[in-house]
Design an enzyme around this catalytic site. Structure first.
Site, PDB file in Angstrom:
ATOM      1  N   ARG A 117       2.430   4.047 -10.187  1.00 48.17           N
ATOM      2  CA  ARG A 117       3.469   5.030  -9.118  1.00 48.17           C
ATOM      3  C   ARG A 117       4.457   5.726  -9.636  1.00 48.17           C
ATOM      4  NH1 ARG A 117       0.436   2.500  -3.784  1.00 48.17           N
ATOM      5  NH2 ARG A 117       0.781   0.975  -5.054  1.00 48.17           N
TER       6      ARG A 117
ATOM      7  N   ARG B 140       6.085  -4.143 -13.430  1.00 49.35           N
ATOM      8  CA  ARG B 140       5.051  -2.964 -12.251  1.00 49.35           C
ATOM      9  C   ARG B 140       6.164  -1.351 -13.151  1.00 49.35           C
ATOM     10  NH1 ARG B 140       2.647  -3.252  -7.148  1.00 49.35           N
ATOM     11  NH2 ARG B 140       0.950  -5.323  -8.317  1.00 49.35           N
TER      12      ARG B 140
ATOM     13  N   ASP C 223      -4.711  -6.092 -13.973  1.00 51.23           N
ATOM     14  CA  ASP C 223      -3.893  -6.024 -12.562  1.00 51.23           C
ATOM     15  C   ASP C 223      -4.667  -7.526 -12.933  1.00 51.23           C
ATOM     16  OD1 ASP C 223      -3.295  -5.513  -9.976  1.00 51.23           O
ATOM     17  OD2 ASP C 223      -4.757  -6.874  -9.835  1.00 51.23           O
TER      18      ASP C 223
ATOM     19  N   TYR D 177      -5.749 -14.683  -2.135  1.00 46.82           N
ATOM     20  CA  TYR D 177      -6.493 -13.515  -1.919  1.00 46.82           C
ATOM     21  C   TYR D 177      -8.398 -14.300  -1.262  1.00 46.82           C
ATOM     22  CZ  TYR D 177      -2.458 -10.276  -3.456  1.00 46.82           C
ATOM     23  OH  TYR D 177      -1.782  -9.376  -3.510  1.00 46.82           O
TER      24      TYR D 177
ATOM     25  N   ARG E   5      -4.098   9.549 -13.630  1.00 44.26           N
ATOM     26  CA  ARG E   5      -4.857   8.241 -12.845  1.00 44.26           C
ATOM     27  C   ARG E   5      -5.915   9.178 -11.646  1.00 44.26           C
ATOM     28  NH1 ARG E   5      -4.405   4.388 -10.715  1.00 44.26           N
ATOM     29  NH2 ARG E   5      -6.168   4.412  -9.315  1.00 44.26           N
TER      30      ARG E   5
HETATM   31  O1  CP3 Z   1       4.028  -4.404 -14.286  1.00 43.63           O
HETATM   32  C1  CP3 Z   1       3.092  -3.611 -15.088  1.00 43.63           C
HETATM   33  O2  CP3 Z   1       3.698  -2.823 -15.076  1.00 43.63           O
HETATM   34  C2  CP3 Z   1       1.896  -3.257 -15.203  1.00 43.63           C
HETATM   35  C3  CP3 Z   1       0.947  -3.507 -14.386  1.00 43.63           C
HETATM   36  C4  CP3 Z   1       0.049  -5.141 -13.122  1.00 43.63           C
HETATM   37  C5  CP3 Z   1       0.124  -4.038 -12.326  1.00 43.63           C
HETATM   38  N1  CP3 Z   1      -0.648  -5.112 -11.383  1.00 43.63           N
HETATM   39  C6  CP3 Z   1      -1.105  -2.419 -12.361  1.00 43.63           C
HETATM   40  C7  CP3 Z   1      -1.330  -2.279 -10.750  1.00 43.63           C
HETATM   41  C8  CP3 Z   1       0.695  -5.788 -13.055  1.00 43.63           C
HETATM   42  C9  CP3 Z   1       1.621  -6.671 -13.864  1.00 43.63           C
HETATM   43  C10 CP3 Z   1       0.182  -6.092 -11.839  1.00 43.63           C
HETATM   44  C11 CP3 Z   1       0.086  -7.519 -11.812  1.00 43.63           C
HETATM   45  C12 CP3 Z   1      -0.162  -7.515  -9.576  1.00 43.63           C
HETATM   46  N2  CP3 Z   1      -0.871  -7.516  -9.148  1.00 43.63           N
HETATM   47  C13 CP3 Z   1       0.569  -8.656  -9.655  1.00 43.63           C
HETATM   48  C14 CP3 Z   1       1.388  -9.705  -9.687  1.00 43.63           C
HETATM   49  C15 CP3 Z   1       2.123  -9.043  -9.939  1.00 43.63           C
HETATM   50  C16 CP3 Z   1       3.180  -8.980  -8.299  1.00 43.63           C
HETATM   51  O3  CP3 Z   1       3.449  -7.481  -8.600  1.00 43.63           O
HETATM   52  O4  CP3 Z   1       3.847  -9.639  -7.932  1.00 43.63           O
HETATM   53  C17 CP3 Z   1      -0.531  -9.133  -8.172  1.00 43.63           C
HETATM   54  C18 CP3 Z   1      -0.336  -9.551  -6.959  1.00 43.63           C
HETATM   55  C19 CP3 Z   1      -1.346  -7.970  -8.314  1.00 43.63           C
HETATM   56  C20 CP3 Z   1      -2.583  -7.497  -7.030  1.00 43.63           C
HETATM   57  C21 CP3 Z   1      -2.811  -6.155  -6.698  1.00 43.63           C
HETATM   58  N3  CP3 Z   1      -2.576  -4.973  -6.945  1.00 43.63           N
HETATM   59  C22 CP3 Z   1      -1.042  -5.596  -5.554  1.00 43.63           C
HETATM   60  C23 CP3 Z   1      -0.496  -5.966  -4.454  1.00 43.63           C
HETATM   61  C24 CP3 Z   1      -1.225  -3.649  -5.771  1.00 43.63           C
HETATM   62  C25 CP3 Z   1      -1.005  -3.438  -4.831  1.00 43.63           C
HETATM   63  C26 CP3 Z   1      -1.573  -2.403  -3.713  1.00 43.63           C
HETATM   64  C27 CP3 Z   1      -0.534  -1.414  -3.227  1.00 43.63           C
HETATM   65  O5  CP3 Z   1      -1.316   0.055  -3.182  1.00 43.63           O
HETATM   66  O6  CP3 Z   1       0.175  -1.144  -3.531  1.00 43.63           O
HETATM   67  C28 CP3 Z   1      -2.137  -4.011  -6.530  1.00 43.63           C
HETATM   68  C29 CP3 Z   1      -2.918  -2.159  -7.406  1.00 43.63           C
HETATM   69  C30 CP3 Z   1      -2.118  -2.090  -8.147  1.00 43.63           C
HETATM   70  N4  CP3 Z   1      -1.797  -2.980 -10.050  1.00 43.63           N
HETATM   71  C31 CP3 Z   1      -0.991  -0.846  -8.719  1.00 43.63           C
HETATM   72  C32 CP3 Z   1      -0.793  -1.401 -10.018  1.00 43.63           C
HETATM   73  C33 CP3 Z   1      -0.035  -0.074 -10.773  1.00 43.63           C
HETATM   74  C34 CP3 Z   1      -1.103   0.013  -7.621  1.00 43.63           C
HETATM   75  C35 CP3 Z   1      -2.885   1.350  -7.544  1.00 43.63           C
HETATM   76  C36 CP3 Z   1      -2.660   2.613  -8.502  1.00 43.63           C
HETATM   77  O7  CP3 Z   1      -1.716   2.621  -8.504  1.00 43.63           O
HETATM   78  O8  CP3 Z   1      -3.871   3.060  -7.937  1.00 43.63           O
END
Ligand code: CP3
Length: 361
Positions: A43, A39, A88, A163, A52
């Site tokens: 954000r 990540r 994602d 999920y 974004r």
């Molecule tokens: O690592 C990186 O920089 C690449 C980006 C990345 C995202 N999602 C972007 C994202 C990666 C590797 C993921 C994988 C992902 N998504 C996982 C596996 C990694 C982990 O954290 O264990 C999981 C479980 C998800 C599912 C998911 N998507 C979650 C739990 C969330 C967070 C929700 C929140 O708002 O707290 C997301 C959304 C997400 N994926 C965001 C980002 C940058 C945030 C959304 C936003 O910026 O509006």
């Protein structure tokens, strides 16, 4: 084209002999300690919040120029040793036609949870055309990144299934565990379909040019080793095994998986990711011989000030020397409130720390 008309997924592969990340991932001695952050794009970066504005998360993932720009942001800012594709784990589900969205502050939410054999039979399976925008983003990135390798990724069948079955994020995964145990045939059919989708998604990324892949089984730590081996590992092993000929290192990661590290390595990983709960020298004894490690700074400790962080970084680098290769990372993703300067200091310190002395000849 190569054997039997199969597209040769090595044809676009870049040769990056100087990459510290790829060397460590292969268990070779790198020129310096490599570091990247799960990540790292997201954000915590003001430049991310800026680009974004007005664009939904999944829309951003499926817009190649935007996904490319967001992927590059942390590489420019920190000088990390690898980029990770901005995408994602639910992108391939969305692309296949599953009703799913990402709700800010919550995570993936599914319109119609998958809970019966009929639901599983109706689940759409991805074809590579569906993720063409992701492959386009990879091709743009490979041109922009120069010598910095690009990591592609996907969610593992268990984490995706959680999920789909729960309908959204879950603390206890109770419906998922109920399905696994009460209806194992339905469970295996679900994971088998998800393994197909995951493999299609990862192979599309590899064909477009990613230099490594990470399989995120983020929530596998909720399982006992026994259940993991019987109900989950065969499906993850099929995904990782399906990439064995791709010539790219395969990283396998989950949170709270201290008891599963051996099995996660056996599933077919070149690198096993470790969270902050287990020291890397202990983790090194739990994974199959020859497996490199990735990790494992507690992301919450980035709020504790530079001295604490510096001490943790030095400890982790020393403990990581027990593995055949060590890629420095956090134990889970960057938290949204993290100060980017704290991450910049980690990169600088990891890079400035000398590699362990070579054993006397
Ligand atoms: O690592 C990186 O920089 C690449 C980006 C990345 C995202 N999602 C972007 C994202 C990666 C590797 C993921 C994988 C992902 N998504 C996982 C596996 C990694 C982990 O954290 O264990 C999981 C479980 C998800 C599912 C998911 N998507 C979650 C739990 C969330 C967070 C929700 C929140 O708002 O707290 C997301 C959304 C997400 N994926 C965001 C980002 C940058 C945030 C959304 C936003 O910026 O509006």
């Amino acid at each position: 084209m190569s054997r039997a008309g199969v597209v040769d997924i090595d044809q676009h592969r870049r040769d990056l002999p100087g990459s510290p990340f790829l060397a460590a991932a292969r268990g070779e001695r790198p020129s310096r300690h490599p570091v990247w952050f799960m990540r790292q794009a997201g954000r915590s970066l003001p430049e991310y919040r800026e680009v974004r504005k007005g664009t939904g998360m999944l829309e951003a993932c499926l817009t190649p120029e935007l996904a490319c720009e967001i992927t590059l942001q942390p590489v420019r800012r920190y000088g990390v040793d690898a980029a990770i594709l901005f995408s994602d784990i639910v992108v391939p589900l969305k692309a296949a036609g599953v009703g799913v969205d990402i709700v800010a502050g919550t995570g993936p939410v599914v319109d119609e949870p998958v809970r019966s054999a009929a639901d599983v039979a109706a689940l759409p399976v991805l074809d590579a055309e569906g993720v063409a925008p992701v492959a386009d983003a990879v091709r743009l990135l490979v041109r922009e990144l120069g010598e910095t390798p690009l990591i592609g990724f996907a969610g593992a069948p268990f984490t995706l299934a959680s999920y789909l079955v729960e309908g959204g994020p879950s603390r206890n995964h109770e419906r998922t565990k109920a399905l696994m145990h009460a209806e194992p045939d339905t469970w295996h059919a679900l994971c088998s379909a998800l393994a197909d989708t995951t493999l299609t998604f990862l192979r599309a990324q590899v064909e477009a040019g990613v230099d490594a892949v990470q399989l995120f089984d983020s929530w596998a730590g909720a399982l006992s080793e026994r259940d993991y081996r019987e109900l989950v590992m065969p499906h993850s092993a099929r995904v990782l095994g399906g990439l064995a000929d791709a010539g790219v290192p395969r990283i396998h990661f989950g949170v709270g998986t201290g008891e599963l590290l051996g099995a996660m390595g056996e599933a077919g990983a070149d690198v096993v990711g470790v969270d902050w709960r287990l020291p890397l020298d202990v983790a090194a004894r739990r994974v199959p011989p020859g497996t490199a490690l990735q990790g494992n700074l507690d992301p919450a400790l980035l709020f504790a000030g530079p001295d604490v962080v510096a001490g943790e970084v030095r400890r982790i680098l020393a403990e990581g020397a027990a593995a055949p290769g060590h890629v420095f990372n956090l134990g889970h993703g960057v938290l949204p409130e993290t100060d980017p300067d704290a991450l910049a200091r980690v990169v600088d310190l990891v890079h400035a720390t000398e590699l362990p002395a070579l054993p006397a000849p």
